[in-house]
Every structure is written in structure tokens, then in C-alpha cells.
Design a protein around this motif. Structure first.
Motif, mmCIF file in Angstrom:
data_model
loop_
_atom_site.group_PDB
_atom_site.id
_atom_site.type_symbol
_atom_site.label_atom_id
_atom_site.label_comp_id
_atom_site.label_asym_id
_atom_site.label_seq_id
_atom_site.Cartn_x
_atom_site.Cartn_y
_atom_site.Cartn_z
ATOM 1 N N CYS A 1 0.070 8.798 -3.228
ATOM 2 C CA CYS A 1 -0.937 9.819 -3.578
ATOM 3 C C CYS A 1 -0.782 11.064 -2.705
ATOM 4 N N GLN B 1 3.880 10.585 3.636
ATOM 5 C CA GLN B 1 3.911 9.125 3.768
ATOM 6 C C GLN B 1 4.984 8.695 4.758
ATOM 7 N N PHE C 1 10.945 8.463 -3.127
ATOM 8 C CA PHE C 1 9.891 8.076 -2.173
ATOM 9 C C PHE C 1 10.414 6.989 -1.233
ATOM 10 N N CYS D 1 -1.408 2.280 5.647
ATOM 11 C CA CYS D 1 -0.761 2.845 4.447
ATOM 12 C C CYS D 1 -0.303 1.742 3.488
ATOM 13 N N ILE D 2 -0.561 1.953 2.188
ATOM 14 C CA ILE D 2 -0.132 0.988 1.180
ATOM 15 C C ILE D 2 1.001 1.556 0.311
HETATM 16 S S1 SF4 Z 1 -1.786 8.337 0.209
HETATM 17 FE FE1 SF4 Z 1 0.089 8.310 1.402
HETATM 18 S S2 SF4 Z 1 -0.530 7.717 3.450
HETATM 19 FE FE2 SF4 Z 1 -2.235 7.194 2.088
HETATM 20 S S3 SF4 Z 1 -1.890 5.078 1.550
HETATM 21 FE FE3 SF4 Z 1 -0.922 6.281 -0.048
HETATM 22 S S4 SF4 Z 1 1.214 6.549 0.626
HETATM 23 FE FE4 SF4 Z 1 0.039 5.836 2.392
#
Ligand code: SF4
Ligand code: SF4
Ligand code: FES
Length: 364
Positions: free
Chosen positions: A153, A171, A108, A148-149
Motif C-alpha cells: 500500500c 517498504q 516489489f 510490515c505485512i
Molecule cells: S503499507 Fe508498506 S510498510 Fe505498511 S504494511 Fe504494507 S508494505 Fe509494509
């Protein structure tokens, strides 16, 4: 309250895998993360999971509940327990499992870093020596992406990554859009070139699962669509996906319809189309395609053309032309409450201005 759930336990050293059921006493306000803490504290100290902030900020506690990615600290258990449901908790998908609910995030982060997720300054300082200011309208284009964190997910549920682990993924691409859409960044074209390669923008299957599962309203699929629009606007359209998208627009503008029979030659080229001639003839015999020289034109095609003219006049090509999903914007406004009361949100004391929310009409 009594909360019951099952957890897929896994030990990557021994290879042992088992579905274990737990029933615990928890306070009514407990989240899934609180319940895991209770299991670890009172029932089974060997359970492995990640957490840090406990308030939907750090992105550590991504996992699956009944096969769909959630943030454990955002998931209340009250309704689930009341309904007598016994959900199954497991590690996120598309990432190797280290132990129980902990996944290896190295792949990731490698994709995240490949996007060069930092500003590469390329703007002129204002003559008056003051700071470079960006309009709200320009920031709205990347507002969702900036939320975005890095929880993973979306990656967990990405169908394209399941079939192609090298796909950059939702992401990373959303992070890319964060910088492509920032008027201060000087590497926009290089970024678009890079993201348009194989395993990039055009390899997304548009399943929208990433939008569905993102707990922060980032809507990565929308970000990927914006990247595609920006790439085309900058003439980066070598990929078949880009050609395909361009033809959709051109066809709608000129005839008011999608001329499907021309999609293959326009997307894959005439040589590829000739190779599929037999299939085309078979479609024509069954009345599935019209002869290419005689495209059907909608009666009110002028309206479609005017719409395109308007977009051009307003200089809304590329990402600026993307309508931000109302649901997503509403979620942004307040964190939860899809369909929540906007008036109530605006009326809150010291409410921060939320220019991206739809206007609330004055009551008569
Ligand atoms: S699901 Fe993906 S886009 Fe949404 S906050 Fe988490 S990593 Fe970021
Ligand atoms: S819409 Fe694209 S990026 Fe998002 S989950 Fe589906 S395939 Fe992955
Ligand atoms: S513990 Fe930080 S997001 Fe859940």
C-alpha cells in the motif's frame, strides 16, 4: 445493505480497460473484500483480485479505493453505503497491472530482496551461555518496522517511485531499518552504505503518503528518517541529502535558526554556490538572504544548545533520537482507534503489556 461501487477492469492481454459499476446486497458487517467476493460469486466470475487471510495479516488484498491504497479486508463498507457513496476501486499504483485488481509484485519483491532482509549475526554470545537479550528500549526502535505485512500500500502511493521507479521505496527501506536497528545484526554499516546510494534513503521526497496509507502503522517515512540519522551517525554522509540534513542540525544548534543562505554551499559545495551567485545576489537585493558572515543568532540560543547537549549526553544520536509518532504508537496499541481510549485498552483482561504506549495517568 445495498452496496454500489465501480471497478476499473483491465485485461493485460487484450489491453481492454473499462470502468464497470456493480450494485450488490451485502451483510452490514461486510468489508470491501467480502463485497468483491459477492461480485465474483454472484455477478461476474471473471473479476480478478488477490486475497488470502481475510484478516489483515497476509498483505494480499492491497488495492485502491477512490485513488488511495487500502487493504480490502480492513475496509468496512457500512458507512460508505449509508452515505450513498459509490467509490471507485482500482489496482494499486506504481506496479504493473496484470488483470483488474491484480498487480505484478515482482518489482516489489526484487527491492525487498535487495535489502537482504535477514539477520546477519554479528554479536558475541554471552559468557554464561544464555541467550542474547535485547532491551525493550532497543526493540522499540524497530518495533513498528517489524509489523510490515508486505502489502505494498505504501509503494502504491509513493511519489518518489512515481518519478523514479528505481527508488528503493518505503517498504524496502522500512525493512532495511528493521535490520539496521537490530543490535544483533553485524552488517549495519554495509547496509547503511548500500541504502545511502542513489535511489536510496535520500531520494525520498518526504511526502508522508506512505505513513498515511500504511494499514499496519509501520510509518515507513519514519523508518527512512531513522536510517538517515543512523547513516549520519556512522559518518556516511556523502549524499547531498545527508549534508543538507546535517546542516539543518548544525545551524539550529549554533544560532537557534536555520541559516538558509548557507544551505547551498554546505550542501552542494562552494563551487556550486558560486555558480548560483547571480541568483543569490538577486535574493539579497530583495531582502531574502542575509550576508553569510553575519548570521542572526536567536536571543535564547543557549536553550537550543542545551537541547543538543542533552541529546549527546543521553547518547541519543541516530535512530535512538527519533521520537516515535504518538498517533502511530497508539495505533500499534490496538490496531484501529486513533484517539481511542487508552485506559480501556490497558484495562482489557489479559491485555499484553504495551511499553511503547504513553503512560496513562491515575485517576484522582
Ligand atoms: S503499507 Fe508498506 S510498510 Fe505498511 S504494511 Fe504494507 S508494505 Fe509494509
Ligand atoms: S515519504 Fe518518501 S517513501 Fe514515503 S511515500 Fe513519500 S516519497 Fe515515498
Ligand atoms: S486478505 Fe490478507 S491482508 Fe487482506
Amino acid at each position: 445493505m445495498k452496496v454500489a461501487f465501480k471497478i476499473w477492469r483491465y485485461d493485460s492481454v487484450s489491453g481492454e480497460r473499462a470502468l464497470r459499476e456493480y450494485e450488490i446486497d451485502a451483510p452490514e458487517e461486510a468489508t470491501l473484500l467480502d463485497c468483491l467476493d459477492i461480485v465474483k460469486d454472484k455477478h461476474d466470475g471473471s473479476l480478478a483480485y488477490r486475497k488470502s487471510c481475510r484478516m489483515m495479516i497476509c498483505g494480499s488484498c492491497g488495492m485502491r479505493m477512490d485513488g488511495a491504497a487500502v487493504l480490502a479486508c480492513k475496509t468496512r463498507m457500512y458507512d460508505i453505503a449509508n452515505e450513498g457513496r459509490v467509490p471507485t476501486i482500482s489496482a494499486m499504483g506504481n506496479l504493473p497491472i496484470v488483470k483488474d485488481l491484480v498487480v505484478d509484485m515482482d518489482p516489489f519483491w526484487a527491492k525487498f530482496m535487495a535489502m537482504k532482509p535477514w539477520l546477519q549475526p554479528g554479536y558475541d554470545q554471552p559468557d554464561d551461555g544464555r541467550e542474547y537479550r535485547i532491551t525493550q528500549e532497543r526493540m522499540n526502535v524497530v518495533h513498528k518496522e517489524a509489523l510490515c505485512i508486505n502489502c505494498g500500500c505504501c509503494v502504491s502511493e509513493c511519489n518518489a517511485m512515481e518519478s523514479d521507479p528505481e527508488f528503493l521505496g518505503p517498504q524496502a527501506l522500512a525493512k532495511g531499518m528493521r535490520f539496521v536497528g537490530d543490535p544483533r545484526d553485524g552488517a549495519k554499516v554495509e547496509r547503511l552504505e548500500q541504502y545511502s546510494q542513489e535511489h536510496g534513503i535520500w531520494d525520498c521526497t518526504r511526502c508522508y503518503f506512505c505513513n498515511e496509507r500504511c494499514p499496519k502503522g509501520v510509518d515507513p517515512r519514519d523508518a527512512i528518517a531513522k536510517l538517515g540519522a543512523e547513516a549520519i551517525a556512522h559518518g556516511i554522509d556523502r549524499d547531498m541529502g545527508a549534508k543538507h540534513a546535517k546542516w539543518f542540525v548544525r545551524s539550529a544548534e549554533t544560532t537557534g535558526w536555520l541559516r538558509e543562505e548557507e544551505l547551498i554551499p554546505k550542501t552542494q559545495g562552494y563551487v556550486a554556490a558560486i555558480k548560483q551567485l547571480k541568483f543569490g545576489i538577486s535574493l539579497a537585493k530583495h531582502g531574502k538572504v542575509r550576508p553569510i558572515p553575519f548570521p542572526h543568532t536567536a536571543k535564547d540560543v543557549g536553550e537550543a544548545r542545551n537541547l543538543h547537549k542533552l541529546v549527546r549526553e543521553q547518547d541519543r544520536g541516530g535512530a535512538m533520537g527519533h521520537v516515535q509518532g504518538e498517533k502511530a504508537l497508539e495505533r500499534l496499541g490496538h490496531g484501529h482507534a486513533i484517539g481511542g481510549d487508552l485506559e480501556e485498552i490497558y484495562a482489557r483482561p489479559n491485555a499484553a503489556p504495551r511499553p511503547w504506549l504513553p503512560e496513562v495517568e491515575e485517576k484522582a
